[in-house]
Design an enzyme around this catalytic site. Structure first.
Site, PDB file in Angstrom:
ATOM      1  N   PHE A 116       1.822   1.980 -51.195  1.00 12.90           N
ATOM      2  CA  PHE A 116       1.014   1.163 -50.236  1.00 12.90           C
ATOM      3  C   PHE A 116       1.813   0.155 -49.560  1.00 12.90           C
ATOM      4  O   PHE A 116       1.394  -0.243 -48.585  1.00 12.90           O
ATOM      5  CB  PHE A 116      -0.394   0.847 -51.000  1.00 12.90           C
ATOM      6  CG  PHE A 116      -0.824   1.998 -51.422  1.00 12.90           C
ATOM      7  CD1 PHE A 116      -1.730   2.878 -50.794  1.00 12.90           C
ATOM      8  CD2 PHE A 116      -0.772   1.919 -52.772  1.00 12.90           C
ATOM      9  CE1 PHE A 116      -2.470   3.886 -51.401  1.00 12.90           C
ATOM     10  CE2 PHE A 116      -1.434   3.014 -53.681  1.00 12.90           C
ATOM     11  CZ  PHE A 116      -2.487   4.045 -52.848  1.00 12.90           C
ATOM     12  N   HIS A 117       2.744  -0.523 -50.362  1.00 15.38           N
ATOM     13  CA  HIS A 117       3.550  -1.675 -49.961  1.00 15.38           C
ATOM     14  C   HIS A 117       4.981  -1.726 -49.658  1.00 15.38           C
ATOM     15  O   HIS A 117       5.603  -0.513 -49.764  1.00 15.38           O
ATOM     16  CB  HIS A 117       3.334  -2.614 -51.050  1.00 15.38           C
ATOM     17  CG  HIS A 117       1.717  -3.134 -51.503  1.00 15.38           C
ATOM     18  ND1 HIS A 117       1.624  -3.349 -52.747  1.00 15.38           N
ATOM     19  CD2 HIS A 117       0.738  -2.826 -50.659  1.00 15.38           C
ATOM     20  CE1 HIS A 117       0.211  -3.463 -52.918  1.00 15.38           C
ATOM     21  NE2 HIS A 117      -0.257  -2.976 -51.514  1.00 15.38           N
TER      22      HIS A 117
END
Length: 481
Positions: A427-428
């Protein structure tokens, strides 16, 4: 010429001041005052101050008491008083002790910077006021009546219906837990059913978004809600599994160890501003209704401000720009820098509206006690530290359901951290995490690390992604036509 001693400014030397010639009666009158001050100081204590080299230096308290004595003189005293003639003399020392400049490196963090902060606020208001006037003169008023809702919004009704149907999956998870409690299914069957339910909770919204010609923001909102449901389902299944293990490993009838499936607990968990399931949470005593109303008003204001910035500033900049990887280098830098300011404002408004206002409103209505939804991420020195502090619900979920289970199963701490990092990297920005961590270790300075973080956050990251996404979307639409 007459010589007399001045107050000491260090323990190693005594400064002397050469006074002008004066009559013997003047000196005789001045001498008793000097002796009285010296006697009062000699009975006091001596203080230790640090010089520039860092060594302790003894400084006589005589200078402090004389300074205070001089400053407390009554200026309205009868001017014919003989003491007045010798109190305000040019020969009185003006320099008493070693002092640093307020902005020196050794003294800057010991000063109040309230005035500089006020200056920054004034400059920020002035600069943004000029930008607003310039934007209105160049583009006019771009906000239309159908900004929030229009006939095009009706195309998103399948997404809205999909969002309303997502609670089916938590209900299904509760049913399978209840079946296991009644010994109607096995533990292995329960695990397979939980995997199937959580997977469908994500795939179902994806299919709806791909099959419907919906707005981009509507699809983002639906996927955000679906991800929240998925994280809650994982926590619900994992926590219940652990409670069953605890209940089996303890004596029957032990208080606090009995495994029980409660629909009320699940319903509260699905509505509460947390991703970690518990059978009970810390609760506040009552609901502050007036406080909730004030927060709702703030939420409306900041949401409107966010929409205004997007329509009035970001859209014109993006629509009038070329692809950043195909245009001139200086032109691309100018576009990114111009987009970085409104983009940062939008992100800050989004963070404040959701993580502070909305989550606190939800917590207040549910009397949810633990409201640490974020930490001081604005002081982060690396992107990794930022991701740990800006979204505490996700961080607690990662620690509870990934990192700690790895440690309990005998996985070394370094490997457990790597596994949690890899899951988070989905997600990052994993490359930015590595780069900023390297730079922070190299410079070993919190200020340098924080500046690097803000540079990546405001300039290198989001504005560039916005430009790339917009032009990629336009190219796809052009190819489809």
């Amino acid at each position: 010429m007459a010589m007399f001693e001045s107050p000491e400014i260090s323990g190693s030397s005594t400064a002397t001041v050469i006074g002008t010639s004066r009559s013997e009666s003047d000196l005789n009158h001045f001498a008793p005052r000097r002796r009285a001050v010296n006697n009062a100081v000699d009975a006091g204590t001596r203080v230790v101050e640090r010089n520039n080299s860092g060594n302790g230096e003894t400084v006589d308290a005589r200078d402090r008491m004389e300074s205070a004595n001089f400053s407390r003189e009554n200026v309205n005293e009868n001017p014919t008083n003989s003491d007045t003639r010798f109190t305000y003399r040019p020969s009185v020392p003006a320099h008493w002790r070693i002092k640093e400049s307020p902005l020196s490196s050794d003294n800057i963090f010991q000063q109040s910077h309230a005035g500089l902060f006020n200056l920054c606020v004034v400059v920020l208001v002035a600069v943004n006021s000029r930008l607003i006037i310039e934007n209105l003169m160049k583009y006019g008023w771009l906000i239309r009546s159908g900004f929030w809702f229009s006939s095009r919004s009706l195309r998103d009704w399948p997404l809205f219906m999909c969002c309303l149907s997502l609670p089916i999956f938590p209900i299904a998870a509760f049913v399978v837990e209840k079946l296991l409690q009644q010994n109607q299914i096995s533990e292995r069957t329960l695990i397979l059913l939980h995997i199937l339910i959580s997977t469908l909770a994500v795939l179902y919204p994806v299919v709806v978004i791909l099959r419907c010609d919906s707005a981009f923001l509507s699809g983002i909102a639906l996927m955000l809600f679906a991800c929240i449901v998925w994280l809650k389902l994982v926590s619900y299944a994992h926590t219940n599994s652990d409670m069953r293990s605890v209940a089996k490993s303890t004596e029957k009838g032990s208080e606090g160890c009995m495994y029980n499936v409660s629909f009320r607990s699940l319903a509260y968990f699905m509505a509460a501003p947390t991703l970690c399931y518990q059978t009970s949470y810390p609760r506040t005593a009552s609901i502050r209704k007036n406080w909730v109303v004030r927060q709702f008003i703030k939420l409306i204001i900041f949401t409107g401000l966010m929409g205004f910035i997007i329509e009035q500033y970001i859209n014109p900049i993006v629509q009038n720009s070329q692809h950043p990887l195909k245009a001139n280098f200086l032109y691309a830098i100018e576009r990114i820098l111009k987009l970085s300011v409104p983009n940062t404002y939008v992100w800050l408004c989004m963070f404040y509206s959701f993580f502070h206002l909305w989550l606190n409103i939800l917590a207040e209505l549910l009397r949810f006690g633990d409201r640490e939804f974020y930490k001081d991420w604005w002081n982060a020195k690396t992107v990794e530290e930022y991701w740990r502090m800006w979204n505490m619900p996700v961080h607690k979920w990662m620690v509870r359901h990934i990192y700690l289970p790895c440690l309990r199963n005998g996985i070394p701490k370094g490997v457990a951290v790597l596994i949690a990092f890899l899951v988070s990297a989905i997600f990052h920005e994993a490359p930015l995490v590595l780069i900023t961590s390297y730079l922070q270790n190299k410079f070993q300075s919190s200020m340098v690390g924080n500046m690097i973080f803000w540079f990546i956050f405001c300039i290198l990251g989001q504005p560039t992604c916005v430009l790339l996404y917009y032009h990629d979307l336009m190219n796809r639409k052009g190819s489809a036509d």
